[in-house]
Design a protein around this motif. Structure first.
Motif, PDB file in Angstrom:
ATOM      1  N   SER A   1      43.592  35.733  34.107  1.00  0.00           N
ATOM      2  CA  SER A   1      42.218  35.637  34.766  1.00  0.00           C
ATOM      3  C   SER A   1      41.715  34.121  34.386  1.00  0.00           C
ATOM      4  CB  SER A   1      41.333  36.574  34.107  1.00  0.00           C
ATOM      5  OG  SER A   1      40.055  36.326  34.745  1.00  0.00           O
ATOM      6  N   ILE A   2      41.193  33.481  35.301  1.00  0.00           N
ATOM      7  CA  ILE A   2      40.818  32.100  35.317  1.00  0.00           C
ATOM      8  C   ILE A   2      39.302  31.948  35.423  1.00  0.00           C
ATOM      9  CG2 ILE A   2      40.946  29.706  35.765  1.00  0.00           C
ATOM     10  CD1 ILE A   2      44.040  30.558  36.813  1.00  0.00           C
ATOM     11  N   LEU A   3      38.437  31.892  34.397  1.00  0.00           N
ATOM     12  CA  LEU A   3      36.997  31.962  34.780  1.00  0.00           C
ATOM     13  C   LEU A   3      36.317  30.501  34.599  1.00  0.00           C
ATOM     14  CD1 LEU A   3      36.237  34.832  32.134  1.00  0.00           C
ATOM     15  CD2 LEU A   3      36.895  34.949  34.614  1.00  0.00           C
ATOM     16  N   SER A   4      35.151  30.619  35.164  1.00  0.00           N
ATOM     17  CA  SER A   4      34.539  29.179  35.359  1.00  0.00           C
ATOM     18  C   SER A   4      34.706  28.398  34.126  1.00  0.00           C
ATOM     19  CB  SER A   4      32.975  29.534  35.661  1.00  0.00           C
ATOM     20  OG  SER A   4      32.250  28.452  36.057  1.00  0.00           O
ATOM     21  N   GLY A   5      34.567  26.895  34.546  1.00  0.00           N
ATOM     22  CA  GLY A   5      34.694  25.932  33.531  1.00  0.00           C
ATOM     23  C   GLY A   5      36.061  25.650  33.460  1.00  0.00           C
ATOM     24  N   THR A   6      37.000  25.967  33.954  1.00  0.00           N
ATOM     25  CA  THR A   6      38.589  25.999  33.686  1.00  0.00           C
ATOM     26  C   THR A   6      39.082  24.991  34.673  1.00  0.00           C
ATOM     27  OG1 THR A   6      38.432  28.034  32.615  1.00  0.00           O
ATOM     28  CG2 THR A   6      40.619  27.143  33.124  1.00  0.00           C
ATOM     29  N   THR A   7      39.981  24.144  34.154  1.00  0.00           N
ATOM     30  CA  THR A   7      40.596  22.802  34.872  1.00  0.00           C
ATOM     31  C   THR A   7      41.839  22.942  34.274  1.00  0.00           C
ATOM     32  OG1 THR A   7      39.661  21.074  33.509  1.00  0.00           O
ATOM     33  CG2 THR A   7      38.331  21.741  35.511  1.00  0.00           C
ATOM     34  N   ASP A   8      42.849  22.177  35.248  1.00  0.00           N
ATOM     35  CA  ASP A   8      44.025  21.882  35.046  1.00  0.00           C
ATOM     36  C   ASP A   8      45.148  23.016  34.348  1.00  0.00           C
ATOM     37  OD1 ASP A   8      44.084  18.954  35.822  1.00  0.00           O
ATOM     38  OD2 ASP A   8      42.231  19.171  34.443  1.00  0.00           O
TER      39      ASP A   8
ATOM     40  N   VAL B   1      55.328  34.851  25.619  1.00  0.00           N
ATOM     41  CA  VAL B   1      54.567  35.768  25.128  1.00  0.00           C
ATOM     42  C   VAL B   1      54.595  37.097  26.103  1.00  0.00           C
ATOM     43  CG1 VAL B   1      52.186  36.569  24.744  1.00  0.00           C
ATOM     44  CG2 VAL B   1      53.305  34.255  24.018  1.00  0.00           C
ATOM     45  N   SER B   2      54.725  38.270  25.514  1.00  0.00           N
ATOM     46  CA  SER B   2      55.024  39.526  26.335  1.00  0.00           C
ATOM     47  C   SER B   2      53.540  40.133  26.110  1.00  0.00           C
ATOM     48  CB  SER B   2      55.980  40.289  26.235  1.00  0.00           C
ATOM     49  OG  SER B   2      56.286  40.611  24.948  1.00  0.00           O
ATOM     50  N   VAL B   3      52.729  40.703  27.184  1.00  0.00           N
ATOM     51  CA  VAL B   3      51.854  41.933  27.169  1.00  0.00           C
ATOM     52  C   VAL B   3      52.384  43.022  27.749  1.00  0.00           C
ATOM     53  CG1 VAL B   3      49.651  42.260  27.759  1.00  0.00           C
ATOM     54  CG2 VAL B   3      50.251  40.170  27.018  1.00  0.00           C
ATOM     55  N   THR B   4      52.133  44.167  27.086  1.00  0.00           N
ATOM     56  CA  THR B   4      52.419  45.691  27.701  1.00  0.00           C
ATOM     57  C   THR B   4      50.969  46.517  27.309  1.00  0.00           C
ATOM     58  OG1 THR B   4      54.556  45.361  26.835  1.00  0.00           O
ATOM     59  CG2 THR B   4      53.969  47.248  27.593  1.00  0.00           C
ATOM     60  N   ALA B   5      50.632  47.016  28.507  1.00  0.00           N
ATOM     61  CA  ALA B   5      49.573  47.958  28.551  1.00  0.00           C
ATOM     62  C   ALA B   5      49.824  48.827  29.845  1.00  0.00           C
ATOM     63  CB  ALA B   5      48.158  47.627  28.408  1.00  0.00           C
ATOM     64  N   PRO B   6      49.214  50.106  29.809  1.00  0.00           N
ATOM     65  CA  PRO B   6      49.334  50.995  30.896  1.00  0.00           C
ATOM     66  C   PRO B   6      48.802  50.375  31.906  1.00  0.00           C
ATOM     67  CG  PRO B   6      48.909  52.211  28.903  1.00  0.00           C
ATOM     68  CD  PRO B   6      48.887  51.022  28.561  1.00  0.00           C
ATOM     69  N   GLY B   7      49.418  50.573  33.399  1.00  0.00           N
ATOM     70  CA  GLY B   7      48.744  50.299  34.487  1.00  0.00           C
ATOM     71  C   GLY B   7      47.292  50.696  34.781  1.00  0.00           C
ATOM     72  N   ASP B   8      46.738  51.973  34.228  1.00  0.00           N
ATOM     73  CA  ASP B   8      45.457  52.723  34.421  1.00  0.00           C
ATOM     74  C   ASP B   8      44.679  52.291  33.361  1.00  0.00           C
ATOM     75  OD1 ASP B   8      46.861  54.081  32.692  1.00  0.00           O
ATOM     76  OD2 ASP B   8      46.519  56.001  33.596  1.00  0.00           O
ATOM     77  N   SER B   9      45.132  51.283  32.397  1.00  0.00           N
ATOM     78  CA  SER B   9      44.091  51.031  31.284  1.00  0.00           C
ATOM     79  C   SER B   9      43.114  50.163  31.773  1.00  0.00           C
ATOM     80  CB  SER B   9      44.914  50.468  29.971  1.00  0.00           C
ATOM     81  OG  SER B   9      45.697  49.308  30.404  1.00  0.00           O
ATOM     82  N   PRO B  10      41.671  50.091  31.172  1.00  0.00           N
ATOM     83  CA  PRO B  10      40.559  49.532  31.648  1.00  0.00           C
ATOM     84  C   PRO B  10      40.553  48.180  31.288  1.00  0.00           C
ATOM     85  CG  PRO B  10      39.814  51.159  30.292  1.00  0.00           C
ATOM     86  CD  PRO B  10      41.249  51.319  30.340  1.00  0.00           C
ATOM     87  N   ASN B  11      40.365  47.201  31.957  1.00  0.00           N
ATOM     88  CA  ASN B  11      39.992  45.731  31.471  1.00  0.00           C
ATOM     89  C   ASN B  11      41.014  45.068  30.541  1.00  0.00           C
ATOM     90  OD1 ASN B  11      38.026  43.784  32.508  1.00  0.00           O
ATOM     91  ND2 ASN B  11      36.931  44.039  30.340  1.00  0.00           N
ATOM     92  N   THR B  12      42.251  45.359  30.632  1.00  0.00           N
ATOM     93  CA  THR B  12      43.027  45.025  29.638  1.00  0.00           C
ATOM     94  C   THR B  12      43.861  43.777  30.505  1.00  0.00           C
ATOM     95  OG1 THR B  12      44.578  46.680  30.503  1.00  0.00           O
ATOM     96  CG2 THR B  12      43.508  47.239  28.609  1.00  0.00           C
ATOM     97  N   ASP B  13      42.990  42.763  30.644  1.00  0.00           N
ATOM     98  CA  ASP B  13      43.686  41.525  31.286  1.00  0.00           C
ATOM     99  C   ASP B  13      44.794  40.942  30.181  1.00  0.00           C
ATOM    100  OD1 ASP B  13      40.867  42.101  31.961  1.00  0.00           O
ATOM    101  OD2 ASP B  13      41.242  40.060  33.351  1.00  0.00           O
ATOM    102  N   GLY B  14      45.723  40.560  30.719  1.00  0.00           N
ATOM    103  CA  GLY B  14      46.814  39.794  29.724  1.00  0.00           C
ATOM    104  C   GLY B  14      46.135  38.605  29.159  1.00  0.00           C
ATOM    105  N   ILE B  15      45.899  37.624  29.746  1.00  0.00           N
ATOM    106  CA  ILE B  15      45.339  36.304  29.445  1.00  0.00           C
ATOM    107  C   ILE B  15      44.083  35.742  29.950  1.00  0.00           C
ATOM    108  CG2 ILE B  15      45.815  33.785  28.681  1.00  0.00           C
ATOM    109  CD1 ILE B  15      48.887  34.785  28.742  1.00  0.00           C
ATOM    110  N   THR B  16      42.971  35.651  29.514  1.00  0.00           N
ATOM    111  CA  THR B  16      41.747  35.319  30.184  1.00  0.00           C
ATOM    112  C   THR B  16      41.390  33.827  29.432  1.00  0.00           C
ATOM    113  OG1 THR B  16      41.088  37.355  30.595  1.00  0.00           O
ATOM    114  CG2 THR B  16      39.579  35.921  30.479  1.00  0.00           C
ATOM    115  N   MET B  17      41.071  32.929  30.083  1.00  0.00           N
ATOM    116  CA  MET B  17      40.459  31.733  29.691  1.00  0.00           C
ATOM    117  C   MET B  17      39.064  31.273  30.478  1.00  0.00           C
ATOM    118  SD  MET B  17      43.229  29.390  32.024  1.00  0.00           S
ATOM    119  CE  MET B  17      44.593  30.707  31.743  1.00  0.00           C
ATOM    120  N   SER B  18      38.230  30.899  29.798  1.00  0.00           N
ATOM    121  CA  SER B  18      37.172  30.153  30.254  1.00  0.00           C
ATOM    122  C   SER B  18      36.581  28.919  29.594  1.00  0.00           C
ATOM    123  CB  SER B  18      35.919  31.178  30.164  1.00  0.00           C
ATOM    124  OG  SER B  18      35.799  31.446  28.614  1.00  0.00           O
TER     125      SER B  18
END
Length: 325
Positions: free
Chosen positions: A152-159, A115-132
């Protein structure tokens, strides 16, 4: 988008946890484009899959969030999976999300491939993949360019296993932030291997707020290439984006973090930062075969270590001194 029910034999790259199952399959070969005007001022997702098990989303198509008009409020996420188990996402392209590009919440047995993700480097809060609150997540052969964390790996995430992927621009691959507002967090068994970071703010990072509770442990960061990364290795128990947080006792306990064969350059002389709480010190930090030089500077790289116990093996540059050594 075509939808059909079929028994699918996953390709060789599919995660070993996955089995032959009756699968729901969404084929994306064209494009999905968000409206070029703001249609809502409330939090929403452009495309959400909720409680769909055995789902495959694949194809050569693109989901375009028309992000620029949203970045002043950045409340809309692009592609969201919630309570989806045995999920496969592969080959699609995500572009210019108003907020995070792909989110996984309460998902188990997930494979994200090519999977590819493209956004400008100065765009706000545009994380690629976030999991919780998710487990057994396998991310491989992905390319992520964003204005925030690549993963971004948030709380409650394992393995979680992230491998053979590229990150940059962006903020790196981050665990956290954890422990916000005194909350209890848990993250366990995270592996990042064979990845390349280019001109990112950090490489691999674990970040938590003061005053939090819980634990983050079982990290392996291995065979990583850094190209002009500001801080390639970063553990921070004093995370505070506003910059004016009051000192607090307590922290999410960080332990058993191994950094092995990490090579390349930093754009800042402070290549390694391990900043831990006096009340909840970091333990079990391990560095082996780390070689980070400063690109474009005559200055030598340095490491800043605070309240951390650890072990050094092989060559480690810059020099690191843990408590008790």
């Amino acid at each position: 988008m075509e939808r059909n029910m079929q028994r699918q034999q996953f390709a060789d790259h599919a995660h070993p946890w996955r089995k032959d199952i009756l699968a729901e399959r969404d084929q994306l070969d064209g494009g999905i484009v968000a409206p070029n005007v703001i249609w809502t001022t409330t939090a929403a997702n452009l495309l959400t899959f909720y409680s769909v098990d055995n789902l495959t989303v694949e194809g050569s198509g693109q989901i375009d969030g028309n992000g620029a008009i949203w970045w002043a409020c950045f409340k809309q996420k692009l592609l969201s999976f919630s309570s989806c188990n045995n999920l496969l996402v592969r080959n699609i392209h995500l572009r210019d999300s108003p907020d995070k590009h792909m989110t996984l919440h309460r998902c188990s047995q997930v494979n994200v491939y090519n999977v590819s993700v493209t956004a400008p480097g100065d765009s706000p809060n545009t994380d690629g993949i976030t999991m919780s609150i998710s487990d057994h997540v396998y991310i491989s052969s992905c390319s992520i360019q964003s204005g925030d964390d690549c993963v971004s790996i948030l709380s409650g995430t394992t393995d979680v296993n992230i491998t053979d992927s590229t990150c940059g621009p962006g903020h790196g691959i981050s665990v956290g932030s954890l422990g916000c507002d005194g909350s209890t967090s848990l993250v366990e068994r995270i592996t990042v291997s064979n990845c390349t970071f280019s001109r990112t703010m950090t490489g691999v990072r674990i970040k938590s707020w003061q005053g939090g509770r819980g634990s983050a442990n079982g990290f392996l960061f291995k065979n990583l290439k850094m190209n002009e990364v500001q801080h390639p290795i970063d553990i921070d128990q004093f995370y505070c984006p506003p910059g004016n947080c009051q000192p607090q006792d307590g922290a999410v306990a960080i332990s058993d973090a191994r950094f092995i064969n990490i090579q390349g350059t930093s754009s800042d002389p402070e290549a390694i930062k391990i900043m831990c709480s006096k009340s909840v010190q970091c333990r079990g930090i391990y560095l082996d075969n780390v070689n980070l030089s400063c690109s474009g500077h005559t200055a030598q790289t340095r490491a800043t270590i605070l309240n951390a116990y650890g072990t050094i093996a092989g060559m480690v540059k810059p020099e690191v001194r843990f408590l008790g050594t």
